[in-house]
Write a protein that holds these residues in place. Sequence first.
Motif, short mmCIF file in Angstrom:
data_model
loop_
_atom_site.label_atom_id
_atom_site.label_comp_id
_atom_site.label_asym_id
_atom_site.label_seq_id
_atom_site.Cartn_x
_atom_site.Cartn_y
_atom_site.Cartn_z
N THR A 137 -31.85 -33.54 6.49
CA THR A 137 -31.29 -34.63 5.67
C THR A 137 -31.01 -35.87 6.51
N ILE A 140 -34.20 -37.53 7.39
CA ILE A 140 -34.77 -38.33 6.28
C ILE A 140 -34.07 -39.69 6.20
N ALA A 169 -40.86 -37.63 4.10
CA ALA A 169 -39.59 -37.07 3.61
C ALA A 169 -39.87 -35.90 2.66
N ARG A 173 -38.64 -32.09 3.17
CA ARG A 173 -37.81 -31.44 2.14
C ARG A 173 -38.41 -30.09 1.73
N LYS A 176 -37.83 -27.50 4.35
CA LYS A 176 -36.47 -26.96 4.31
C LYS A 176 -36.29 -26.03 3.11
N ILE A 180 -34.42 -22.46 2.79
CA ILE A 180 -33.22 -22.30 1.94
C ILE A 180 -33.47 -21.14 0.97
N ASN A 181 -34.69 -21.08 0.42
CA ASN A 181 -35.00 -20.03 -0.56
C ASN A 181 -35.00 -18.64 0.05
N LEU A 183 -32.70 -17.58 1.68
CA LEU A 183 -31.31 -17.12 1.64
C LEU A 183 -30.80 -16.92 0.22
N GLU A 206 -26.57 -27.90 6.47
CA GLU A 206 -27.62 -27.86 5.44
C GLU A 206 -27.85 -26.45 4.92
N PHE A 207 -27.49 -25.45 5.74
CA PHE A 207 -27.65 -24.06 5.32
C PHE A 207 -26.32 -23.45 4.88
#
Lengths: 308, 203
Positions: A137, A140, A169, A173, A176, A180-181, A183, A206-207
């Motif tokens: 983030t 970006i 960007a 994204r 990332k 993220i998915n 988790l 971010e996590f």
Amino acid sequence: MRLSRRSTIAGLALFGAATRSARAEKKLRVGITLHPYYSWVAYIAEDKVEIVPLIKAGFEVHNYEPQPDDIKRAATLDVLVMNGIGHDSFALKVLDAAEVRNKVKLIYANQGVALIPTSGDTGEAKLYNAHTFIAITAAIQQIFNIATDLGKIDPDNAEFYRKNARAYAAKLRKLKANYINRLAGVDGKYLRVATIHGGYDYLMQEFGLNVVAVIEPAHGLMPSASQLKDTIDKVRALQVGVVFSQMMFPDQFVETIKRETGASIYTLVHITEGEYTARKFEEGIEYDMKVITDAVLAAQAAGQKAPQ
Amino acid sequence: MHTQIVKPATGRFEGAYLLSTCVAILAICGSLIFLRQTKLEVIPLQPYQISAFSDLSKTEQGLFNDLYAAALELQTVYRDSRTWLAVDDLVDLAMPPFTQTALSQKQGGHQWSALPFNTADASSMAYLGKSARTAEARSFLLVMTQRKQRDAQEFGFTIWVNADAAAPPKAIDPAALSDTGWREAVALKGEEAQRGATQGKAQ
């Protein structure tokens, strides 16, 4: 005589065109101080600029001292992209030494970036974290800042830079989102995490991870035996389940912490080492995201939770 | 018989010289420190403002930073297309915090909607993120504006938080938002950190 005047006019026109063409072909020489800035400028500007790392690959940025070659390189720059809030204070010294401080246009990547405090115990006063380049983030935000500022310096390509900034960007994204998915169904905020280096707060945020301590004895320096003991005591006292170390931290220290505390230890990269490449940032940040998600999943499987 | 009394070498004078040198060094250093003191710049926060750096929880700070990055991209898109993206477009672009992820469901479960509004001299758009669980993270409001100044475009955005956003705000201006419990979260930006500034309440 008439012919001669025509020839002169034609010659002047040709000379003018050649000068304009040479000017158009002369690319902006954009200096960068840290590896992520190389990658970001490479994606934003592609071949419209020439990217010049201010310091050679292989130097450790935390305790770097300017070299004579850096001063020579600095003298050739049109623009310099720098962090400005940590890690590259040497850059201004180099520009001063090369007597080009007023000539080189500075782009402070962090100028409009929203900073967060450093995790762990920093007393009452909250200190800001300068590692905005180890994140998606905050990266970006910097990519848009750099694209906007580069567009002001080179208005002919401003739209090109903005378009590339958006595409880059979107790519970051997506990268990332993949991690993220990983988790889904895991609540990482109950995990007690410590980092050996204070550079990963933005990424941990971010996590959704809770960094309870930064146990680095001193920023960028090797710990002494007594500092290592303090680190071990702190990991035990805070009941830390996972410690994120970093590449430059010596293996024997990592092994000692692991043996003495029982905490799981994972190693992250600082993205300021090795060769300068366009893909350096993606590779580094993806490596870190994989390590972080591996650590959370392993802790979840082992049933680690915050102590009551 | 000649007798000479030799005084013991006490080092009295050397000691005095050393002491006076130490006192002189301390006096010079003390004066220099006193003379070179500079006051830290404090960026004043108005009563309707809070610090995004120190007054938001870690979860809220994450949401704030996502919105901040989104705002920069919304500006970039507007510059080239003269339109503010709809929430569906933002979801299609997988742009946090508008897109629902495994993480967003654990961080307040915000539901996002666009709130177009009119201002006299600017193009504006607001995005409301209503929190499903304010204990995890409060509701957020992103307000985008673009004003045309002669040949240049002037962009601005503000981010607001509210623990009790039962309904969308009726008017989007600082006074109306403040009256309905919204607080503007102000970032500590890199350019401010660079000059050593901190945030504090306005006197």
